[in-house]
Design an enzyme around this catalytic site. Structure first.
Site, PDB file in Angstrom:
ATOM      1  NE  ARG A 120       9.468  31.488  56.409  1.00  0.00           N
ATOM      2  CZ  ARG A 120       8.998  32.518  56.507  1.00  0.00           C
ATOM      3  NH1 ARG A 120       7.995  32.942  57.226  1.00  0.00           N
ATOM      4  NH2 ARG A 120      10.329  33.287  55.331  1.00  0.00           N
ATOM      5  CE  LYS A 142      18.253  11.136  54.946  1.00  0.00           C
ATOM      6  NZ  LYS A 142      19.766  10.892  53.894  1.00  0.00           N
ATOM      7  CD  GLU A 184      16.472   2.149  49.827  1.00  0.00           C
ATOM      8  OE1 GLU A 184      17.255   1.928  50.762  1.00  0.00           O
ATOM      9  OE2 GLU A 184      17.196   2.794  49.302  1.00  0.00           O
ATOM     10  CE  LYS A 226      13.539   6.368  55.953  1.00  0.00           C
ATOM     11  NZ  LYS A 226      14.019   6.523  54.677  1.00  0.00           N
ATOM     12  CD  GLU A 236      22.247  11.257  56.688  1.00  0.00           C
ATOM     13  OE1 GLU A 236      20.771  10.385  56.096  1.00  0.00           O
ATOM     14  OE2 GLU A 236      22.559  11.969  56.131  1.00  0.00           O
ATOM     15  NE  ARG A 246      16.783   9.812  58.096  1.00  0.00           N
ATOM     16  CZ  ARG A 246      15.902  10.659  57.594  1.00  0.00           C
ATOM     17  NH1 ARG A 246      15.409  10.710  58.981  1.00  0.00           N
ATOM     18  NH2 ARG A 246      14.661   9.706  56.711  1.00  0.00           N
ATOM     19  CG  ASN A 250      22.426   7.541  53.692  1.00  0.00           C
ATOM     20  OD1 ASN A 250      21.505   7.503  53.053  1.00  0.00           O
ATOM     21  ND2 ASN A 250      22.740   8.812  54.332  1.00  0.00           N
ATOM     22  CG  HIS A 253      21.099   4.768  49.272  1.00  0.00           C
ATOM     23  ND1 HIS A 253      21.269   3.071  49.804  1.00  0.00           N
ATOM     24  CD2 HIS A 253      20.410   5.438  48.940  1.00  0.00           C
ATOM     25  CE1 HIS A 253      20.140   2.796  49.720  1.00  0.00           C
ATOM     26  NE2 HIS A 253      19.170   4.028  49.328  1.00  0.00           N
ATOM     27  CG  HIS A 257      22.939   8.263  45.271  1.00  0.00           C
ATOM     28  ND1 HIS A 257      22.659   9.495  46.918  1.00  0.00           N
ATOM     29  CD2 HIS A 257      21.282   8.133  45.518  1.00  0.00           C
ATOM     30  CE1 HIS A 257      21.394   9.043  47.192  1.00  0.00           C
ATOM     31  NE2 HIS A 257      21.076   8.294  46.453  1.00  0.00           N
ATOM     32  CG  HIS A 269      17.180   4.635  44.488  1.00  0.00           C
ATOM     33  ND1 HIS A 269      18.010   5.225  44.382  1.00  0.00           N
ATOM     34  CD2 HIS A 269      16.734   4.107  46.063  1.00  0.00           C
ATOM     35  CE1 HIS A 269      18.625   5.753  46.272  1.00  0.00           C
ATOM     36  NE2 HIS A 269      17.589   4.564  46.562  1.00  0.00           N
TER      37      HIS A 269
HETATM   38  N1  GLY Z   1      16.921   7.292  52.183  1.00  0.00           N
HETATM   39  C1  GLY Z   1      18.126   7.020  53.635  1.00  0.00           C
HETATM   40  C2  GLY Z   1      16.980   7.964  54.494  1.00  0.00           C
HETATM   41  O1  GLY Z   1      15.662   7.879  54.895  1.00  0.00           O
HETATM   42  O2  GLY Z   1      17.641   8.143  55.955  1.00  0.00           O
END
Ligand code: GLY
Length: 365
Positions: A120, A142, A184, A226, A236, A246, A250, A253, A257, A269
């Site tokens: 956990r 993430k 990015e 970031k 998020e 957050r 994206n 994306h 994606h 990517h």
């Molecule tokens: N890659 C997007 C984030 O970390 O929120």
């Protein structure tokens, strides 16, 4: 003494991202006190890199359970995660031990997911080796794996104890990988920091030189973007209108994606996200939010670092179906991060189908 600039991520459990060169000497100091065994998760391609990390840990008196996973997105499966859990169990890791992730974004995503789930939650120190992982995947907590349906559908938020972005690792990277990471970086410029765009546009050759100061500045600025965003919205939340947390990260994306998935991850990517950002810019223009000059700036900034701005290898309906299982979708409503201007992200919910199709037309030529 190693060198580097430290950027503190001010989340409830703050941690440092160090951007510099020759940072391996800082690794042991980043591990929580009391660690006896380290689960070292890396990819096949990086065994030489991992050997240096392993030797460093062993020299500090630590036991190392080294786990080598497949390269790229092939690492991000439930089966590979289960292999890691078994190996950690056999090595007897306990809650006072830790994980170290060494690799590109797929490896750090997987290592983070294993760290989030084993017992956990174990502490993890991330050692990203690609530009993409340094400016995005390894920072922000993430973690995740893919399912056959879509990318990153299973995961957890699990913040690292520290991230060491050793820019010397970029020297051996394929140019195409460096270019992919720059998507990015450009994204951070578009959503939050126009100075990044100025740097990329004014000296794109230097932006592609992994040994230079420009790359260092771009990584520092992107990590700062970031860090600032995740400090305000770690988990998020669902954003609305121009109140975007957050989810701004994206940008590009949703289509990106879908392109990656339809290409079975054979496209990088950053290449897919680059097309996705131009698509989002066209959508915002068609929705009356963004001027053509800024759409043009997307294309010129991305092209200046050799990123693609169009895509024509799949039909719109198939991509649309894939976008409907994107994590940002809510029920039947598609949601896109768009811009109302540079550094002014917003959420566009349920755009008209004809606008979506027209935006795709604009990038599929
Ligand atoms: N890659 C997007 C984030 O970390 O929120």
């Amino acid at each position: 003494m190693t060198s580097g600039r430290t950027i503190r991520v001010q989340t409830p459990q703050p941690y440092d991202v160090v951007v510099g060169r020759d940072l391996l000497g800082q690794l042991v100091g980043c591990l929580p006190p009391g660690v006896r065994t380290v689960g070292l998760i890396t990819s096949e391609r990086l065994s030489a890199n991992a050997a240096a990390v392993r030797n460093n840990l062993i020299a500090a008196g630590l036991e190392v359970c080294e786990i080598t996973t497949p390269d790229g997105e092939a690492a991000k499966t439930a089966e590979v995660a289960a292999t890691c859990w078994s190996a950690l169990g056999e090595a007897g890791l306990t809650r006072s031990d830790a994980i170290v992730g060494v690799g590109g974004g797929s490896t750090t995503d997987l290592a983070g997911f294993v760290a989030a789930t084993y017992l956990r939650g174990l502490p993890i120190v991330q050692l990203p080796t690609t530009l993409l992982a340094m400016v995005d995947a390894a920072v922000g907590g993430k973690t995740g794996i893919n399912t056959p349906t879509a990318k990153n559908l299973v995961g957890a938020f699990h913040e690292p104890a520290a991230v060491l972005c050793d820019l010397d690792r970029l020297r051996t990277l394929d140019t195409a990988e460096l270019v992919s990471g720059l998507a990015e970086v450009v994204k951070c410029g578009l959503i939050a920091d126009p100075e990044i765009l100025d740097v990329v546009e004014s000296d794109s050759t230097a932006a592609l030189d992994p040994g230079g100061d420009v790359v260092q500045a771009l990584v520092e600025k992107s990590v700062a973007v970031k860090a600032d965003i995740v400090a305000k919205d770690l988990r998020e939340r669902t954003s609305h209108g121009s109140d975007v947390g957050r989810e701004a990260l994206n940008y590009g994306h949703t289509l990106g994606h879908a392109i990656e998935r339809i290409e079975d991850y054979r496209i990088r990517h950053g290449e897919a996200v680059a097309v996705g950002m131009v698509f989002a810019a066209e959508l915002a223009r068609l929705d009356g939010r963004l001027g053509s000059d800024i759409v043009d700036r997307h294309r010129s900034a991305l092209r200046s670092v050799r990123l693609p701005t169009s895509y024509d290898r799949a039909d719109w309906e198939s991509l649309l179906a894939l976008m409907r299982v994107d994590k940002k979708a809510r029920g039947d409503v598609l949601r896109f991060v768009v811009l109302d201007g540079i550094a002014r992200p917003a959420i566009l919910e349920g755009p008209r189908p004809d606008l979506l199709a027209a935006a795709f037309d604009a990038v599929s030529g």
